[in-house]
Each structure stands twice: as structure tokens, then as C-alpha cells.
Scaffold this motif. Structure first.
Motif, PDB file in Angstrom:
ATOM      1  N   VAL A  68      85.862  53.810  58.269  1.00 43.60           N
ATOM      2  CA  VAL A  68      86.319  54.894  59.143  1.00 43.60           C
ATOM      3  C   VAL A  68      87.445  54.444  60.076  1.00 43.60           C
ATOM      4  CG1 VAL A  68      84.677  54.538  61.047  1.00 43.60           C
ATOM      5  CG2 VAL A  68      85.496  56.855  60.531  1.00 43.60           C
ATOM      6  N   CYS A 240      80.169  57.316  60.068  1.00 45.09           N
ATOM      7  CA  CYS A 240      79.889  56.708  61.381  1.00 45.09           C
ATOM      8  C   CYS A 240      78.762  57.440  62.094  1.00 45.09           C
ATOM      9  CB  CYS A 240      81.149  56.665  62.238  1.00 45.09           C
ATOM     10  SG  CYS A 240      81.554  58.218  63.043  1.00 45.09           S
ATOM     11  N   GLY A 241      78.415  58.644  61.623  1.00 50.40           N
ATOM     12  CA  GLY A 241      77.270  59.358  62.176  1.00 50.40           C
ATOM     13  C   GLY A 241      77.573  60.201  63.397  1.00 50.40           C
ATOM     14  N   LYS A 242      78.850  60.277  63.775  1.00 53.53           N
ATOM     15  CA  LYS A 242      79.178  61.008  65.007  1.00 53.53           C
ATOM     16  C   LYS A 242      78.976  62.518  64.852  1.00 53.53           C
ATOM     17  CE  LYS A 242      82.742  61.489  68.531  1.00 53.53           C
ATOM     18  NZ  LYS A 242      83.756  60.733  69.264  1.00 53.53           N
ATOM     19  N   CYS A 243      79.315  63.059  63.661  1.00 54.93           N
ATOM     20  CA  CYS A 243      79.148  64.512  63.503  1.00 54.93           C
ATOM     21  C   CYS A 243      78.116  64.814  62.415  1.00 54.93           C
ATOM     22  CB  CYS A 243      80.484  65.191  63.217  1.00 54.93           C
ATOM     23  SG  CYS A 243      81.227  64.798  61.643  1.00 54.93           S
ATOM     24  N   CYS A 246      78.860  65.407  58.367  1.00 52.07           N
ATOM     25  CA  CYS A 246      79.109  64.196  57.576  1.00 52.07           C
ATOM     26  C   CYS A 246      77.864  63.321  57.531  1.00 52.07           C
ATOM     27  CB  CYS A 246      80.297  63.435  58.160  1.00 52.07           C
ATOM     28  SG  CYS A 246      80.591  61.829  57.414  1.00 52.07           S
ATOM     29  N   ARG A 247      77.238  63.147  58.687  1.00 48.43           N
ATOM     30  CA  ARG A 247      76.041  62.290  58.740  1.00 48.43           C
ATOM     31  C   ARG A 247      74.979  62.809  57.771  1.00 48.43           C
ATOM     32  NH1 ARG A 247      74.954  62.939  63.972  1.00 48.43           N
ATOM     33  NH2 ARG A 247      73.422  64.561  63.610  1.00 48.43           N
ATOM     34  N   CYS A 284      83.647  68.762  58.884  1.00 47.44           N
ATOM     35  CA  CYS A 284      83.522  67.376  59.356  1.00 47.44           C
ATOM     36  C   CYS A 284      84.632  67.060  60.358  1.00 47.44           C
ATOM     37  CB  CYS A 284      83.573  66.400  58.187  1.00 47.44           C
ATOM     38  SG  CYS A 284      82.045  66.372  57.239  1.00 47.44           S
ATOM     39  N   CYS A 286      86.332  64.241  60.920  1.00 49.55           N
ATOM     40  CA  CYS A 286      87.502  63.461  60.501  1.00 49.55           C
ATOM     41  C   CYS A 286      87.652  63.458  58.983  1.00 49.55           C
ATOM     42  CB  CYS A 286      87.417  62.035  61.046  1.00 49.55           C
ATOM     43  SG  CYS A 286      86.420  60.914  60.053  1.00 49.55           S
ATOM     44  N   LEU A 288      87.276  61.206  56.802  1.00 51.64           N
ATOM     45  CA  LEU A 288      86.263  60.539  55.976  1.00 51.64           C
ATOM     46  C   LEU A 288      85.266  61.564  55.441  1.00 51.64           C
ATOM     47  CD1 LEU A 288      84.443  57.174  56.566  1.00 51.64           C
ATOM     48  CD2 LEU A 288      83.172  59.183  55.833  1.00 51.64           C
TER      49      LEU A 288
END
Ligand code: SF4
Length: 312
Positions: A68, A240-243, A246-247, A284, A286, A288
């Protein structure tokens, strides 16, 4: 470029710095490439000794290898010593980037193009390659291809020329099955699209991107569902798990494609993957997460026989 022509990057960065009035530049390099870091540091030291950078300073920063951190704001966070997670945008880096200052983020290939454009002129650059996307592009060949190397080609080169002319074709006289262009999140392209030029617009027209320029070739013996199942697992790991889209989305797609690959799936799992993938591409935070479903979705649409074989 970093290993064999590092000064083209430094020169491009120095020209950019002069244009925007910057006194400090950073080259962010994955920590897995210590040799490249060494080459870059040596080149910076040579340029400083010659005085060609004047009062512009360039520093090399190593990341810990998170995928990421190729996203510009995650890269900025990492340089600032924080966890490499994308920022909410706006503000975009040109308004508020590194250390909160206006920042330009480009890949090394872009910077390396600048000196030659200034030297030979923009008209010259616009006259080479594909008219809609002039110039050249660097590609790296991997997978089932004879010449595992990297090459710089004009942007009017076709995918077929990449694979057969420059890549030397498929080893062992086997037939071509698919090629993934642009890196791990790139689209898979079948035989029918091989005559497409590698220009940005032309690739976008077939749902593909140029991305990192990686060219990953699969021969006729490869199990494409198995390949994308591994890729889906990679994105589940690298999210990365931020959103949440995506997570959760990367985990659900990895789970569903593994189920199909193991012979336990059904057509309704395909529909669910397509639905989750669509939601991810819209929601998402970003690139990624937005691009992570691409390998699965493009193979579902183009390699139905391979998926159907898993349902028997
Ligand atoms: S899309 Fe994925 S990688 Fe990007 S911020 Fe959201 S969780 Fe992180």
C-alpha cells in the motif's frame, strides 16, 4: 532505471524541484532492495560532489515493504515515520503533502523522462510512440516467458510484440493462455486482445492499465483460477484495513475464490464476487482496494471455461 541509470532520476527530480521551488526531495524505496538503496545513495553523493544539484538535497528513505505504500499518501505517511496508511483526500499532496507542505509525488520512470524531453524537446517526445500516449514505457517480463528481463519500448508497441518479439515467446513451445499487465492488481488479457497497443488510453479501452509495467505471462497449462486465488490472498494480506470495503471485501473475495478453486463453489459465488468487486471499485478509499478485484473479475469475464471446470 534505479540500478542502471540513477542519475536520470536525480536530474529529473532536480529539474522538477527548480520548477516548483523545492529544496528537498525524497526517493522512497522498498526495504527489500538494499542494493538499489546503495546505488541511489552513491549516485546522490556523486551528484553532490559535482555540484550539479546546487542547493537541492535528495534523501533515500526505505520502506518496510508494504504494498500500500505505493499509494502516494501512504508513502508520505511512511516517510514521516508513521504507519503506511492512505490519507483521506482532499487535501491532495500538491496542496498538503509531506510534513503538511505542497508535495509532488511521481514514480522514477516519470522523473527519468524529464531530462531527455528538455534536451530533445517536447515535439520530439510527442512524435514517438502512440499519438494518444507518446513516449516509451518500461516493462518487466515474468512468468512463462523466455526472456525474463526488463525492456523500454515505444508506446505503440502491441502486447503481442511484448510477449513474442521482445519476450521471446513461451518456453517449451507451449501456447499462450493469458497475460497480466501492470502488476498484481492488473487485468488479465486473453489471446484476442494481444494486438492492442500498450498506450494508456488503448489499455483502458480493454479494461487494463499499464501500472508498474510488469508483464506476467501464463502458458496453456496454467490453472488461472488457482493463480487469481493466490493473488486474492495477497490482497487480503496487504489491505491496510483502514476502510471497511477493502478490509472486508478482500477477505470475502479471497474466501470465495478459494472455495471455487477447491471445487466447493457454485455459480452464485461468482455472482457474489462480482457484486463485492463492484462495490469495492466504487467505495474503497485508495487504489489498492479499488483495483484488488481486477484480476478475479477480468478472469471471470474472459476465462469462463476455467471457472466452469471447477464446478464439475
Ligand atoms: S482501500 Fe484497502 S489499502 Fe486502501 S485505505 Fe482502504 S483498507 Fe487500506
Amino acid at each position: 532505471i534505479m540500478e542502471n541509470d540513477p542519475h536520470s532520476i536525480l536530474e529529473g527530480m532536480a529539474i522538477c524541484a527548480h520548477a516548483i521551488g523545492s529544496k528537498k526531495g525524497y526517493i522512497y524505496c522498498r526495504g527489500e532492495y538494499p542494493q538499489v538503496v546503495k546505488i541511489l545513495k552513491q549516485a546522490i553523493s556523486q551528484a553532490k560532489d559535482k555540484g550539479v544539484l546546487a542547493d537541492f538535497d535528495i534523501e533515500v528513505r526505505s520502506g518496510a515493504g508494504a504494498y500500500v505504500c505505493g499509494e502516494e499518501t501512504a508513502l508520505i505517511e511512511s516517510i514521516e515515520g508513521k504507519r503506511g496508511e492512505p490519507r483521506f483526500k482532499p487535501p491532495y499532496p500538491p496542496a498538503q503533502g509531506l510534513w503538511g507542505k505542497p508535495t509532488i509525488v511521481n514514480n522514477v520512470e516519470t522523473f527519468a523522462n524529464i531530462p531527455v524531453i528538455l534536451e530533445k524537446g517536447s515535439e520530439w517526445f510527442a512524435s514517438i510512440g502512440h499519438p494518444s500516449y507518446p513516449g516509451t514505457k518500461v516493462f518487466t517480463f515474468t512468468g512463462d516467458i523466455n526472456n525474463k528481463t526488463f525492456i523500454e519500448v515505444l508506446t505503440n508497441t502491441t502486447v503481442r510484440e511484448l510477449v513474442y518479439k521482445f519476450g521471446g515467446g513461451i518456453p517449451g513451445g507451449k501456447k499462450f493462455k493469458a497475460v497480466q499487465i501492470g502488476g498484481t492488481s492488473g487485468a488479465f488479457i486473453g489471446e484476442d486482445k494481444l494486438d492492442n497497443p500498450v498506450a494508456f488510453d488503448a489499455m483502458a479501452a480493454i479494461g487494463a492499465t499499464l501500472g508498474s509495467g510488469a508483464v506476467f505471462v501464463l502458458d496453456e497449462t496454467r490453472d488461472i483460477v488457482d493463480v487469481v486465488a493466490r493473488i486474492a490472498g495477497f490482497f487480503e494480506h496487504e489491505s491496510c484495513g483502514k476502510c471497511a470495503p477493502c478490509r472486508e471485501g478482500t477477505a470475502r473475495i479471497a474466501q470465495l475464490i478459494k472455495k471455487i478453486n477447491d471445487g466447493r463453489g457454485s455459480h452464485s459465488d461468482i455472482s457474489l464476487i462480482e457484486k463485492v468487486g463492484r462495490v469495492m471499485s466504487y467505495s474503497c478509499l485508495c487504489g489498492l482496494g479499488q483495483a484488488a478485484p481486477t484480476p478475479v473479475l477480468t478472469t471471470i469475464s474472459q476465462f469462463k471455461t476455467d471457472y466452469n471446470a471447477k464446478f464439475i
